[in-house]
Scaffold this motif. Structure first.
Motif, mmCIF file in Angstrom:
data_model
loop_
_atom_site.group_PDB
_atom_site.id
_atom_site.type_symbol
_atom_site.label_atom_id
_atom_site.label_comp_id
_atom_site.label_asym_id
_atom_site.label_seq_id
_atom_site.Cartn_x
_atom_site.Cartn_y
_atom_site.Cartn_z
ATOM 1 N N ALA A 123 -63.239 12.290 9.530
ATOM 2 C CA ALA A 123 -63.900 11.113 9.285
ATOM 3 C C ALA A 123 -65.018 10.790 9.746
ATOM 4 C CB ALA A 123 -62.670 9.934 9.394
ATOM 5 N N GLY A 124 -65.376 11.512 11.068
ATOM 6 C CA GLY A 124 -66.583 11.199 11.979
ATOM 7 C C GLY A 124 -67.512 12.333 11.551
ATOM 8 N N GLY A 125 -67.465 13.130 10.531
ATOM 9 C CA GLY A 125 -68.136 13.762 10.009
ATOM 10 C C GLY A 125 -68.398 15.331 10.771
ATOM 11 N N ARG A 126 -67.311 15.595 11.481
ATOM 12 C CA ARG A 126 -67.518 16.807 12.446
ATOM 13 C C ARG A 126 -66.902 18.077 11.426
ATOM 14 N NH1 ARG A 126 -68.872 18.224 17.863
ATOM 15 N NH2 ARG A 126 -68.606 20.415 17.257
ATOM 16 N N ASN A 127 -67.495 19.190 11.630
ATOM 17 C CA ASN A 127 -66.928 20.215 11.046
ATOM 18 C C ASN A 127 -66.306 21.116 12.277
ATOM 19 O OD1 ASN A 127 -68.238 19.720 8.512
ATOM 20 N ND2 ASN A 127 -70.027 21.012 9.079
ATOM 21 N N PHE A 128 -65.197 21.506 11.648
ATOM 22 C CA PHE A 128 -64.357 22.123 12.712
ATOM 23 C C PHE A 128 -63.364 23.283 12.105
ATOM 24 C CE2 PHE A 128 -60.239 19.831 11.792
ATOM 25 C CZ PHE A 128 -61.125 18.836 11.217
ATOM 26 N N LEU A 129 -62.586 24.103 13.040
ATOM 27 C CA LEU A 129 -61.683 25.137 12.674
ATOM 28 C C LEU A 129 -60.240 24.472 12.639
ATOM 29 C CD1 LEU A 129 -63.058 28.151 14.366
ATOM 30 C CD2 LEU A 129 -63.666 27.221 11.899
ATOM 31 N N LEU A 130 -59.040 24.747 12.112
ATOM 32 C CA LEU A 130 -58.036 24.035 12.248
ATOM 33 C C LEU A 130 -57.158 25.376 12.105
ATOM 34 C CD1 LEU A 130 -56.014 21.811 12.179
ATOM 35 C CD2 LEU A 130 -55.926 21.726 9.943
ATOM 36 N N ALA A 131 -56.182 25.652 12.944
ATOM 37 C CA ALA A 131 -55.089 26.873 13.201
ATOM 38 C C ALA A 131 -53.824 26.237 13.477
ATOM 39 C CB ALA A 131 -55.605 27.828 14.176
ATOM 40 N N GLY A 132 -52.977 26.399 12.472
ATOM 41 C CA GLY A 132 -51.380 26.112 12.880
ATOM 42 C C GLY A 132 -50.754 27.275 12.725
ATOM 43 N N ARG A 133 -49.279 27.219 13.359
ATOM 44 C CA ARG A 133 -48.409 27.986 13.212
ATOM 45 C C ARG A 133 -47.806 28.604 11.743
ATOM 46 N NH1 ARG A 133 -44.881 28.955 18.156
ATOM 47 N NH2 ARG A 133 -43.732 27.073 17.783
ATOM 48 N N ASP A 134 -47.940 27.464 10.804
ATOM 49 C CA ASP A 134 -47.608 27.703 9.463
ATOM 50 C C ASP A 134 -49.156 27.616 8.504
ATOM 51 O OD1 ASP A 134 -47.216 27.202 6.738
ATOM 52 O OD2 ASP A 134 -45.503 25.674 7.013
ATOM 53 N N PRO A 135 -49.684 28.843 8.355
ATOM 54 C CA PRO A 135 -50.918 28.987 7.641
ATOM 55 C C PRO A 135 -50.979 28.187 6.397
ATOM 56 C CG PRO A 135 -50.150 31.110 8.259
ATOM 57 C CD PRO A 135 -49.143 30.178 8.585
ATOM 58 N N GLU A 136 -49.946 27.997 5.783
ATOM 59 C CA GLU A 136 -50.262 27.191 4.428
ATOM 60 C C GLU A 136 -50.322 25.885 4.683
ATOM 61 O OE1 GLU A 136 -46.896 28.044 1.428
ATOM 62 O OE2 GLU A 136 -47.469 30.197 1.807
ATOM 63 N N ALA A 137 -49.809 25.337 5.727
ATOM 64 C CA ALA A 137 -49.491 23.880 6.114
ATOM 65 C C ALA A 137 -50.973 23.447 6.458
ATOM 66 C CB ALA A 137 -48.442 23.627 7.109
ATOM 67 N N ALA A 138 -51.404 24.456 7.273
ATOM 68 C CA ALA A 138 -52.733 24.287 7.985
ATOM 69 C C ALA A 138 -53.910 23.961 6.726
ATOM 70 C CB ALA A 138 -53.297 25.029 8.737
ATOM 71 N N ALA A 139 -53.660 25.205 5.776
ATOM 72 C CA ALA A 139 -54.614 25.301 4.657
ATOM 73 C C ALA A 139 -54.571 23.973 3.883
ATOM 74 C CB ALA A 139 -54.491 26.514 3.912
ATOM 75 N N LYS A 140 -53.302 23.483 3.607
ATOM 76 C CA LYS A 140 -53.264 22.238 2.860
ATOM 77 C C LYS A 140 -53.882 21.209 3.536
ATOM 78 C CE LYS A 140 -49.709 19.658 0.569
ATOM 79 N NZ LYS A 140 -48.124 19.647 0.290
ATOM 80 N N LEU A 141 -53.837 20.998 4.690
ATOM 81 C CA LEU A 141 -54.306 19.927 5.484
ATOM 82 C C LEU A 141 -55.737 20.197 5.485
ATOM 83 C CD1 LEU A 141 -54.270 17.465 7.126
ATOM 84 C CD2 LEU A 141 -54.085 18.934 9.256
ATOM 85 N N ALA A 142 -56.289 21.148 5.614
ATOM 86 C CA ALA A 142 -57.807 21.421 5.626
ATOM 87 C C ALA A 142 -58.532 20.915 4.331
ATOM 88 C CB ALA A 142 -58.163 22.861 5.989
ATOM 89 N N ALA A 143 -57.662 21.221 3.092
ATOM 90 C CA ALA A 143 -58.183 20.971 1.792
ATOM 91 C C ALA A 143 -58.266 19.655 1.522
ATOM 92 C CB ALA A 143 -57.299 21.811 0.771
ATOM 93 N N SER A 144 -57.885 18.878 2.327
ATOM 94 C CA SER A 144 -57.680 17.343 1.967
ATOM 95 C C SER A 144 -58.669 16.752 2.684
ATOM 96 C CB SER A 144 -56.225 16.943 2.490
ATOM 97 O OG SER A 144 -56.109 16.692 3.982
ATOM 98 N N LEU A 145 -59.589 17.646 3.780
ATOM 99 C CA LEU A 145 -60.436 16.900 4.656
ATOM 100 C C LEU A 145 -61.862 16.936 3.990
ATOM 101 C CD1 LEU A 145 -58.508 17.601 8.013
ATOM 102 C CD2 LEU A 145 -58.395 15.342 6.562
ATOM 103 N N ASP A 146 -62.128 17.055 2.797
ATOM 104 C CA ASP A 146 -63.642 16.914 2.443
ATOM 105 C C ASP A 146 -64.302 17.837 2.890
ATOM 106 O OD1 ASP A 146 -62.650 14.663 0.899
ATOM 107 O OD2 ASP A 146 -63.212 13.321 2.600
ATOM 108 N N GLY A 147 -63.746 19.139 2.985
ATOM 109 C CA GLY A 147 -64.807 20.338 3.100
ATOM 110 C C GLY A 147 -65.323 20.024 4.635
ATOM 111 N N HIS A 148 -64.784 19.489 5.548
ATOM 112 C CA HIS A 148 -65.154 19.418 6.962
ATOM 113 C C HIS A 148 -64.273 20.769 8.000
ATOM 114 C CE1 HIS A 148 -67.771 16.296 7.180
ATOM 115 N NE2 HIS A 148 -66.919 15.465 6.358
#
Ligand SMILES: NC(=O)c1ccc[n+]([C@@H]2O[C@H](COP(=O)([O-])OP(=O)(O)OC[C@H]3O[C@@H](n4cnc5c(N)ncnc54)[C@H](OP(=O)(O)O)[C@@H]3O)[C@@H](O)[C@H]2O)c1
Length: 90
Positions: free
Chosen positions: A26-51
């Motif tokens: 929401a603050g416009g920051r680009n970042f990496l996201l790593a979870g233990r469940d890669p599919e859940a992390a990828a799903k969350l990442a996909a919902s965050l407008d390309g950041h």
């Protein structure tokens, strides 16, 4: 390096990590996201407008200058045991 130039990674993509991820995006920051469940992390990442780029924990540790570790204490101990040697300077 300033914080705005740093590559930031969130480790742990659930309650706290997920909320931080939403705030960073929401603050416009680009970042990496790593979870233990890669599919859940990828799903969350996909919902965050390309950041957000969902990556493995190993890749996040390698690429990030700053790590936001949002896991419980026992998991944090394991994280440090596994990756502590690669965190110098981060
Ligand atoms: N929730 C709160 O209100 C709150 C408030 C203040 C502080 N905190 C602190 O914030 C931290 C996280 O709490 P939370 O509520 O966000 O917990 P959570 O909802 O259980 O989320 C933690 C996430 O981290 C994942 N994880 C564990 N080890 C990992 C690893 N090595 N690499 C990648 N992901 C890993 C967990 O996966 P699994 O499900 O597979 O284990 C889970 O998805 C805790 O230390 C807590 O004390 C929480």
């Amino acid at each position: 390096m300033t914080i705005s130039e740093a590559t930031v990674a969130i480790i742990g993509a659930d309650t706290i990590g997920g909320t931080r991820a939403e705030h960073f995006a929401a603050g416009g920051r680009n970042f990496l996201l790593a979870g233990r469940d890669p599919e859940a992390a990828a799903k969350l990442a996909a919902s965050l407008d390309g950041h957000t780029e969902a990556v493995t924990v190993d890749e996040a540790v390698g690429r990030a200058d700053v790590l936001v570790v949002a896991v419980w204490l026992d998991d944090f101990r394991e994280f440090i045991a596994q990756y502590g040697g690669r965190l110098a300077g981060k």
